[in-house]
Scaffold this active site. Structure first.
Site, PDB file in Angstrom:
ATOM      1  CG  HIS A 168       4.938   7.882   4.855  1.00  0.00           C
ATOM      2  ND1 HIS A 168       5.522   7.566   3.649  1.00  0.00           N
ATOM      3  CD2 HIS A 168       3.685   7.361   4.810  1.00  0.00           C
ATOM      4  CE1 HIS A 168       4.665   6.885   2.906  1.00  0.00           C
ATOM      5  NE2 HIS A 168       3.541   6.729   3.596  1.00  0.00           N
ATOM      6  N   GLY A 211       0.788  -1.229   0.000  1.00  0.00           N
ATOM      7  CA  GLY A 211       0.000   0.000   0.000  1.00  0.00           C
ATOM      8  C   GLY A 211       0.817   1.275   0.000  1.00  0.00           C
ATOM      9  CG  HIS A 220       0.159   6.015   7.531  1.00  0.00           C
ATOM     10  ND1 HIS A 220      -0.660   6.737   6.700  1.00  0.00           N
ATOM     11  CD2 HIS A 220       1.006   5.330   6.718  1.00  0.00           C
ATOM     12  CE1 HIS A 220      -0.321   6.498   5.429  1.00  0.00           C
ATOM     13  NE2 HIS A 220       0.685   5.644   5.416  1.00  0.00           N
TER      14      HIS A 220
HETATM   15  P1  5GP Z   1       1.283   5.494   1.780  1.00  0.00           P
HETATM   16  O1  5GP Z   1       0.161   5.100   0.853  1.00  0.00           O
HETATM   17  O2  5GP Z   1       2.555   5.729   0.979  1.00  0.00           O
HETATM   18  O3  5GP Z   1       1.488   4.600   2.951  1.00  0.00           O
HETATM   19  O4  5GP Z   1       0.861   6.884   2.404  1.00  0.00           O
HETATM   20  C1  5GP Z   1       0.975   8.089   1.725  1.00  0.00           C
HETATM   21  C2  5GP Z   1      -0.007   9.036   2.362  1.00  0.00           C
HETATM   22  O5  5GP Z   1       0.346  10.335   1.967  1.00  0.00           O
HETATM   23  C3  5GP Z   1      -1.459   8.818   1.953  1.00  0.00           C
HETATM   24  O6  5GP Z   1      -2.241   8.551   3.121  1.00  0.00           O
HETATM   25  C4  5GP Z   1      -1.849  10.121   1.279  1.00  0.00           C
HETATM   26  O7  5GP Z   1      -3.158  10.520   1.596  1.00  0.00           O
HETATM   27  C5  5GP Z   1      -0.831  11.091   1.816  1.00  0.00           C
HETATM   28  N1  5GP Z   1      -0.472  12.168   0.921  1.00  0.00           N
HETATM   29  C6  5GP Z   1      -0.127  12.054  -0.387  1.00  0.00           C
HETATM   30  N2  5GP Z   1       0.182  13.265  -0.891  1.00  0.00           N
HETATM   31  C7  5GP Z   1       0.052  14.151   0.130  1.00  0.00           C
HETATM   32  C8  5GP Z   1       0.249  15.561   0.219  1.00  0.00           C
HETATM   33  O8  5GP Z   1       0.608  16.254  -0.742  1.00  0.00           O
HETATM   34  N3  5GP Z   1       0.002  16.126   1.428  1.00  0.00           N
HETATM   35  C9  5GP Z   1      -0.390  15.397   2.520  1.00  0.00           C
HETATM   36  N4  5GP Z   1      -0.587  16.070   3.660  1.00  0.00           N
HETATM   37  N5  5GP Z   1      -0.579  14.066   2.463  1.00  0.00           N
HETATM   38  C10 5GP Z   1      -0.361  13.459   1.281  1.00  0.00           C
END
Ligand code: 5GP
Ligand code: ZN
Length: 113
Positions: free
Chosen positions: A99, A92, A101
């Protein structure tokens, strides 16, 4: 990494609703929150994912986790929250800058999807 969204957020080039920042770490609200509180915690330095972190990143990884605890407490979800890091597209991951969450403010089911 000028083409990395989270490097650009860390540099202040893209706006984000920041909840914490220090020399090593930046935290901000997720753009598409999956819970009433959904914060992302990133290292300022570009690392692709947890899986790309070496032993020398131990202190930095600890800083990210401790920031999660501190932010959860400050945002009022200290009694129940989840810290997740997705490693790889099949898990995911959609932004390839490490990062955490931090999710809370509603009951969180297990197992996750
Ligand atoms: P991943 O899917 O990689 O675990 O999480 C990436 C997260 O980054 C997602 O929950 C998405 O909503 C968030 N996200 C993506 N682009 C941006 C952005 O430009 N600003 C913020 N604040 N969150 C972002
Ligand atoms: Zn980056």
């Amino acid at each position: 990494m000028s083409d990395c969204i989270f490097c650009r957020i860390a540099a202040g080039e893209i706006p984000a609703q920041r909840v914490h920042e220090d020399e090593h770490v930046v935290a901000f609200h997720d753009l598409h929150p999956q819970a009433p509180t959904h914060v992302l915690i990133i290292p300022r330095r570009h690392l692709v994912s947890l899986h790309a972190a070496g032993d020398e990143e131990g202190l930095l990884l600890g800083r990210l986790l401790l920031a999660a605890r501190e932010i959860a407490e400050r945002l009022g979800i200290g009694t129940g929250y989840r810290v997740v890091t997705n490693c790889g597209a099949s898990a995911g991951q959609s932004v390839f800058h490490l990062h955490l969450h931090v999710l809370g403010g509603r009951p969180l089911g297990w197992p996750p999807g």
